[in-house]
Design an enzyme around this catalytic site. Structure first.
Site, short mmCIF file in Angstrom:
data_model
loop_
_atom_site.label_atom_id
_atom_site.label_comp_id
_atom_site.label_asym_id
_atom_site.label_seq_id
_atom_site.Cartn_x
_atom_site.Cartn_y
_atom_site.Cartn_z
N HIS A 1 -0.98 -13.24 -1.25
CA HIS A 1 -2.22 -13.71 -0.61
C HIS A 1 -2.11 -15.17 -0.16
O HIS A 1 -3.11 -15.79 0.16
CB HIS A 1 -3.42 -13.50 -1.53
CG HIS A 1 -3.79 -12.04 -1.69
ND1 HIS A 1 -4.79 -11.60 -2.50
CD2 HIS A 1 -3.29 -10.92 -1.11
CE1 HIS A 1 -4.89 -10.28 -2.44
NE2 HIS A 1 -3.98 -9.84 -1.61
N SER B 1 4.64 7.17 3.51
CA SER B 1 3.55 8.14 3.71
C SER B 1 2.33 7.45 4.33
O SER B 1 1.54 8.09 5.03
CB SER B 1 3.17 8.81 2.39
OG SER B 1 2.87 7.86 1.41
N PRO C 1 -5.75 -1.34 -5.88
CA PRO C 1 -6.71 -2.22 -6.54
C PRO C 1 -7.81 -2.67 -5.58
O PRO C 1 -7.59 -2.70 -4.37
CB PRO C 1 -5.84 -3.42 -6.96
CG PRO C 1 -4.72 -3.43 -5.99
CD PRO C 1 -4.47 -2.01 -5.59
N HIS D 1 0.82 -1.21 0.00
CA HIS D 1 0.00 0.00 0.00
C HIS D 1 0.85 1.25 0.00
O HIS D 1 0.54 2.23 -0.67
CB HIS D 1 -0.95 0.00 1.21
CG HIS D 1 -2.13 -0.88 1.01
ND1 HIS D 1 -3.36 -0.62 1.57
CD2 HIS D 1 -2.29 -2.03 0.32
CE1 HIS D 1 -4.21 -1.57 1.22
NE2 HIS D 1 -3.58 -2.45 0.47
N ASP D 2 1.94 1.22 0.75
CA ASP D 2 2.81 2.39 0.78
C ASP D 2 3.33 2.68 -0.62
O ASP D 2 3.25 3.81 -1.11
CB ASP D 2 3.98 2.16 1.75
CG ASP D 2 4.86 3.40 1.87
OD1 ASP D 2 4.30 4.52 1.81
OD2 ASP D 2 6.08 3.26 2.00
C1 HEM Z 1 -3.60 -7.62 -7.17
C2 HEM Z 1 -4.35 -6.74 -6.54
C3 HEM Z 1 -4.66 -6.84 -5.09
C4 HEM Z 1 -5.90 -6.71 -4.55
C5 HEM Z 1 -7.20 -6.41 -5.28
C6 HEM Z 1 -5.77 -6.91 -3.14
C7 HEM Z 1 -6.80 -6.84 -2.23
C8 HEM Z 1 -6.73 -7.26 -0.95
C9 HEM Z 1 -7.85 -7.34 -0.04
C10 HEM Z 1 -9.27 -6.89 -0.38
C11 HEM Z 1 -7.41 -7.85 1.12
C12 HEM Z 1 -8.22 -8.13 2.35
C13 HEM Z 1 -8.33 -6.87 3.14
C14 HEM Z 1 -9.21 -7.04 4.34
O1 HEM Z 1 -10.40 -7.24 4.20
O2 HEM Z 1 -8.68 -6.98 5.44
C15 HEM Z 1 -6.00 -8.10 0.97
C16 HEM Z 1 -5.18 -8.61 1.95
C17 HEM Z 1 -3.82 -8.77 1.81
N1 HEM Z 1 -3.06 -8.37 0.73
FE1 HEM Z 1 -3.76 -7.85 -1.07
N2 HEM Z 1 -4.45 -7.17 -2.85
C18 HEM Z 1 -3.75 -7.13 -4.00
C19 HEM Z 1 -2.39 -7.28 -4.13
C20 HEM Z 1 -1.52 -7.47 -3.08
C21 HEM Z 1 -0.09 -7.37 -3.15
C22 HEM Z 1 0.68 -6.98 -4.40
C23 HEM Z 1 0.39 -7.65 -1.92
C24 HEM Z 1 1.82 -7.65 -1.43
C25 HEM Z 1 2.87 -7.85 -2.20
C26 HEM Z 1 -0.73 -7.95 -1.08
C27 HEM Z 1 -0.66 -8.37 0.21
C28 HEM Z 1 -1.76 -8.66 0.99
C29 HEM Z 1 -1.66 -9.32 2.30
C30 HEM Z 1 -0.40 -9.88 2.94
C31 HEM Z 1 -2.96 -9.36 2.81
C32 HEM Z 1 -3.40 -9.89 4.18
C33 HEM Z 1 -3.40 -8.72 5.13
C34 HEM Z 1 -3.65 -9.09 6.58
O3 HEM Z 1 -3.95 -10.25 6.89
O4 HEM Z 1 -3.53 -8.20 7.44
N3 HEM Z 1 -1.89 -7.80 -1.81
N4 HEM Z 1 -5.60 -7.72 -0.30
#
Ligand code: HEM
Ligand SMILES: *[C@@H]1O[C@H](CO)[C@@H](O)[C@H](O)[C@H]1NC(C)=O
Ligand SMILES: CC(=O)N[C@H]1CO[C@H](CO)[C@@H](O)[C@@H]1O
Length: 328
Positions: free
Chosen positions: A196, A77, A166, A67-68
Site C-alpha cells: 500500500h 483464475s 481481506p 487477489h489471484d
Molecule cells: C492486509 C490486507 C489487505 C487489505 C484489507 C487490502 C485492502 C485494499 C483495499 C480496500 C484497497 C483499495 C481498493 C479500492 O478501493 O480500489 C487496496 C488497494 C491496493 N492493495 Fe490492498 N489490501 C490488503 C493487502 C494487500 C496486499 C498483500 C497487496 C499486495 C502484495 C496489496 C496491494 C494493493 C495495491 C497495490 C492496491 C492499490 C490498487 C490500485 O491502485 O489499483 N494489498 N487494498
C-alpha cells in the site's frame, strides 16, 4: 495416546509435509530455460511499455497478483471472463481491480506468444507473477528472482472471492487469521501490507473512519486529525463513487518504506493499515520496517515468494491458457 497412535500421527504429518513440499516443489526460477529462455526480458519489456503509458499499471498489477493468489491459488483464475458475469473478477470487490492490471498480463502474454518457440508455452499465472515483480522494481522497490512453473486454473467463481480476501475494515485478528490460512505469518502480513505504498483506494473504503466512526460525525481516533480533515475534503459525503485517493499520501508513486512511517503518524488510510500500528504485536514490525528499509525489502521479497506459492497447480490440475481470459 498409545505409542502406535503417535507413530501413525507422525507418519501422517510426514506425508502432509511431503504434499506441501511437492505442491510448490516444482516451481523453479529457470523453469522456462528450454521452452522460452527469454521470457523474463519479454515480459519486462511489455510491462515497461504499459507502465510508460499509465502509472496505474503498477498498483493495479501488484494487487491483481495478490487477489489471484488468495482466491483458488496463483492460477490466473482472477483473469478469466465468463459470459454470465459470474467470474471472480465480477465480484464487487473488484471495483478496485483497475483494468490496467488485466491489460498488463494480456499484453505481456501477447508479447511472449509472438516470439517463435514461446507460443503457448508460458502460463498466464507465471506472467502475472513476473509482471508483479517488474512493477515493484519499476516503482523503486526491490527486484528478486521469481519462481516459475504455475499452471493456469480452469475455474473462477464470483462466490469464491468473498471469504478469501481481506476487507478494509478488518482488525489484526481477522487479518492474521486470513493470512495464516494461506501459510503466511504476521511478519508476512505486515511486510505485504507495505504494498500500500503505491496505488489508490476509493473513498467508500474508509468513509466510515472520517464521518461516522461508531457514532455520527465522529472521526476514528487512531487517525491523525489533520490527515482526517484532508480526507474529508478529498472525499466529501456526496463524492463521486469512482473517486480514489492515494494509499500513501506522502510518496504515492514510489515503492518505499514510507507506508510504515505514515502508520507511525496516524496516516494509515484503511483500518487494516492503521491497525498494524495500533496493535502492540505488529507495531514492533511496523517500527522496524519504518526505520530500516533493507529489513522491509527482505521481508517483502520473502513474503511475495511465499504468496506466489499458494495453491500452485501442476500436472493435470491446470493448463497453459492460450488466451488468458478463457480456458482452452
Ligand atoms: C492486509 C490486507 C489487505 C487489505 C484489507 C487490502 C485492502 C485494499 C483495499 C480496500 C484497497 C483499495 C481498493 C479500492 O478501493 O480500489 C487496496 C488497494 C491496493 N492493495 Fe490492498 N489490501 C490488503 C493487502 C494487500 C496486499 C498483500 C497487496 C499486495 C502484495 C496489496 C496491494 C494493493 C495495491 C497495490 C492496491 C492499490 C490498487 C490500485 O491502485 O489499483 N494489498 N487494498
Ligand atoms: C537493517 O536490516 C538489515 C536486514 O535485516 C540488517 O542486516 C541491518 O543490520 C539493519 N540495519 C540496522 C541499522 O539496523
Ligand atoms: C476490471 C473489471 O473486471 N471490472 C469489473 C468489476 O465489476 C464491475 C461490476 O461489479 C464491472 O462493471 C467491471 O467491469
Amino acid at each position: 495416546m498409545s505409542c502406535q497412535g503417535s507413530v501413525v500421527l507422525f507418519l501422517g504429518s510426514l506425508l502432509f509435509l511431503q504434499i506441501i513440499a511437492t505442491s510448490f516443489g516444482q516451481l523453479q526460477v529457470d523453469y522456462y530455460r528450454n521452452t522460452c529462455p527469454k521470457v523474463e526480458s519479454i515480459v519486462r519489456a511489455a510491462v515497461e511499455r504499459k507502465f510508460q503509458q499509465t502509472v496505474v499499471t503498477a498498483p493495479a498489477t501488484l494487487r491483481l497478483f495478490f487477489h489471484d493468489c488468495f482466491v483458488r491459488g496463483c492460477d490466473a483464475s482472477v483473469i478469466l471472463v465468463k459470459k454470465n458475469g459470474a467470474a471472480e473478477k465480477d465480484n464487487p470487490i473488484n471495483l478496485s481491480l483497475a483494468g490496467d492490471g488485466f491489460d498488463t498480463v494480456i499484453k505481456a502474454k501477447e508479447a511472449v506468444d509472438s516470439v517463435p518457440g514461446c507460443t503457448n508455452k508460458v502460463s498466464c499465472a507465471d506472467i502475472l507473477a513476473l509482471a508483479a515483480r517488474d512493477v515493484i522494481s519499476l516503482t523503486g522497490g526491490p527486484s528478486y528472482a521469481v519462481e516459475l512453473g504455475r499452471l493456469d486454473g480452469r475455474i473462477s467463481t464470483k462466490a469464491s472471492v468473498r471469504h478469501h480476501l481481506p476487507h478494509a475494515n478488518f482488525d489484526l485478528a481477522k487479518l492474521k487469521a486470513m493470512f495464516a490460512s494461506h501459510g503466511l505469518t504476521l511478519t508476512d502480513l505486515v511486510a505485504l501490507s507495505g504494498a500500500h505504498t503505491i496505488g489508490f483506494s476509493h473513498c467508500r473504503q474508509f468513509s466510515r473512519r472520517i464521518y461516522r466512526f461508531r457514532s455520527r460525525n465522529r472521526i476514528d481516533p487512531t487517525l491523525d486529525l489533520g490527515y482526517a480533515k484532508q480526507l474529508r475534503e478529498m472525499c466529501p459525503t456526496n463524492v463521486d463513487p469512482r473517486m480514489a485517493i492515494s494509499l500513501d499520501p506522502t510518496t504515492p508513486r514510489i515503492f518505499d518504506n514510507q507506508y510504515f512511517k505514515n502508520l507511525q503518524q496516524g496516516k494509515g488510510l484503511l483500518t487494516s493499515d492503521q491497525t498494524l500500528f495500533t496493535a502492540a504485536r505488529s507495531r514492533k514490525l511496523v517500527n522496524l520496517f519504518a526505520s530500516n528499509s533493507t529489513a522491509f525489502e527482505h521481508a517483502f521479497v520473502t513474503a511475495m515468494t511465499k504468496l506466489g506459492r499458494i495453491g500452485v497447480k501442476t500436472g493435470n490440475l491446470g493448463e497453459i491458457r492460450n488466451d488468458c481470459t478463457r480456458v482452452n
